[in-house]
Scaffold this active site. Structure first.
Site, short mmCIF file in Angstrom:
data_model
loop_
_atom_site.label_atom_id
_atom_site.label_comp_id
_atom_site.label_asym_id
_atom_site.label_seq_id
_atom_site.Cartn_x
_atom_site.Cartn_y
_atom_site.Cartn_z
N SER A 186 -6.10 11.72 5.60
CA SER A 186 -5.88 11.11 4.28
C SER A 186 -7.25 10.72 3.74
O SER A 186 -8.21 10.59 4.51
CB SER A 186 -5.02 9.85 4.45
N TYR A 237 -2.52 1.81 8.61
CA TYR A 237 -2.62 3.19 8.11
C TYR A 237 -4.07 3.65 8.10
O TYR A 237 -4.39 4.75 8.57
CB TYR A 237 -2.01 3.25 6.70
P1 NAD Z 1 7.15 12.03 3.57
O1 NAD Z 1 7.70 10.66 3.78
O2 NAD Z 1 7.71 12.90 2.49
O3 NAD Z 1 7.19 12.85 4.94
C1 NAD Z 1 7.00 12.25 6.19
C2 NAD Z 1 7.68 13.08 7.23
O4 NAD Z 1 7.50 12.44 8.50
C3 NAD Z 1 9.20 13.21 7.02
O5 NAD Z 1 9.62 14.51 7.39
C4 NAD Z 1 9.77 12.18 7.99
O6 NAD Z 1 11.08 12.47 8.42
C5 NAD Z 1 8.76 12.31 9.12
N1 NAD Z 1 8.76 11.17 10.04
C6 NAD Z 1 8.60 9.84 9.77
N2 NAD Z 1 8.71 9.13 10.90
C7 NAD Z 1 8.94 10.02 11.91
C8 NAD Z 1 9.15 9.90 13.32
N3 NAD Z 1 9.15 8.71 13.94
N4 NAD Z 1 9.37 11.02 14.02
C9 NAD Z 1 9.39 12.24 13.43
N5 NAD Z 1 9.20 12.41 12.10
C10 NAD Z 1 8.98 11.31 11.37
O7 NAD Z 1 5.57 11.80 3.36
P2 NAD Z 1 4.39 12.78 2.92
O8 NAD Z 1 3.81 12.16 1.72
O9 NAD Z 1 4.79 14.20 2.88
O10 NAD Z 1 3.37 12.52 4.14
C11 NAD Z 1 3.07 13.47 5.13
C12 NAD Z 1 1.71 13.14 5.73
O11 NAD Z 1 0.72 13.20 4.71
C13 NAD Z 1 1.60 11.74 6.34
O12 NAD Z 1 0.83 11.80 7.54
C14 NAD Z 1 0.86 10.96 5.26
O13 NAD Z 1 0.15 9.88 5.82
C15 NAD Z 1 -0.05 12.03 4.72
N6 NAD Z 1 -0.57 11.76 3.39
C16 NAD Z 1 0.26 11.64 2.30
C17 NAD Z 1 -0.28 11.40 1.05
C18 NAD Z 1 0.58 11.26 -0.20
O14 NAD Z 1 0.06 10.86 -1.24
N7 NAD Z 1 1.85 11.58 -0.17
C19 NAD Z 1 -1.67 11.28 0.91
C20 NAD Z 1 -2.50 11.42 2.03
C21 NAD Z 1 -1.93 11.67 3.27
#
Ligand code: NAD
Length: 262
Positions: A144, A157
């Site tokens: 991130s 985080y």
């Molecule tokens: P999201 O909530 O849409 O997806 C998260 C996924 O992780 C889901 O499939 C959920 O079921 C799964 N998950 C959560 N807890 C879990 C567990 N205990 N076991 C197995 N699966 C689990 O979020 P996203 O925005 O797609 O985020 C995905 C990644 O990208 C994360 O690591 C997040 O930190 C990172 N990220 C997101 C953003 C953003 O702006 N959305 C920015 C930077 C980084």
């Protein structure tokens, strides 16, 4: 024949958002897929089936909980048993919690460190023997912008994401001579259903318009004033899987509209 035909990709946290976009991009390149994550069984089944019909590959779901080391090892064993190998591993599962440090719930700290950081260690540990044997592999960790800079109230985080960047570098050095690369991708604010759902609440609680929430709250740190898309993140991951990216190793690649340039 796609660039990943005959290969297997495991993507943690891929029942929604960025993870699902990775899974669909790898499937589009011909890989068989293991999706993982939580959600309503009928929604997960719909996405799983769509990957198989849209891209003519195989796709299975592992319900492994990324906070449980034994379940992570089982997920990798299940993938190897189902397809014969794991060639691409994307550590992507992640959760967030926002709180002042002195009130930060201990169980939230533990959960974020387990799911956002330790799960990547456990999954990498489990896939490396097979990758070393076959002398090929791609390990990609979703970090991130918060692996490079901090924001207040996100102690767990930010710590987990900085940790992911360090783990990435270490693994990259250890595996460099086995044609296995390990890199992290560091998105800024990505347009996912989760983000979209926060808009009405923020409009209400802060008395702002939709445009004000997007530009002044969400995109305050993102110089382009545009969201990154999940598909753009997935396209970068797919590039990392190709031969052209064989010398990209141990990198932390920003895709954040310039956020971390400031
Ligand atoms: P999201 O909530 O849409 O997806 C998260 C996924 O992780 C889901 O499939 C959920 O079921 C799964 N998950 C959560 N807890 C879990 C567990 N205990 N076991 C197995 N699966 C689990 O979020 P996203 O925005 O797609 O985020 C995905 C990644 O990208 C994360 O690591 C997040 O930190 C990172 N990220 C997101 C953003 C953003 O702006 N959305 C920015 C930077 C980084």
């Amino acid at each position: 024949m796609g660039t990943l035909s005959g290969k297997t990709a495991v993507v943690t946290g891929s029942t929604s958002g960025i993870g699902l976009a990775y899974a669909r991009a790898f499937a589009g390149a011909g890989a068989n897929i293991v999706i993982n994550g939580m959600g309503a069984p009928e929604d997960i089944e719909k996405e799983r089936k769509a990957i198989e019909t849209d891209f003519k590959v195989k796709c299975v779901h592992s319900p492994a909980d990324m906070s449980k080391p034994a379940e992570i090892a089982e997920m990798i064993a299940f993938a190897e048993k189902t397809y014969g190998s794991v060639d691409v591993l994307v550590n992507n599962a992640g959760i967030q919690f926002v709180s002042p440090i002195e009130e930060f719930p201990i169980e939230k700290w533990d959960a974020i460190i387990a799911i956002n950081l330790s799960s990547a260690f456990h999954a990498i540990r489990a896939v490396v023997p097979g990758m070393k044997k076959r002398k090929w592999g791609r390990i990609i960790n979703t970090a991130s912008a918060h692996s490079l800079v901090a924001s207040p109230f996100k102690a767990a985080y930010v710590s987990a994401k900085h940790g992911i960047a360090g783990l990435t570098k270490t693994v990259a050095l250890e595996l460099a001579t086995f044609k296995i690369t390990c890199n992290s991708i560091s998105p800024g604010f990505v347009w996912t259903p989760l983000v979209e759902k926060q808009i009405p609440d923020t409009m209400k609680t802060r008395g702002l318009t939709r445009e004000q929430v997007i530009n002044d709250v969400m995109l305050a740190a993102q110089p382009t004033k545009e969201f990154v898309t999940s598909e753009q993140v997935a396209a970068l991951a797919l590039y990392l899987c190709g031969d052209d990216a064989a010398q990209i190793n141990g990198a932390n690649l920003s895709i954040d509209g310039g956020w971390t340039a400031a």
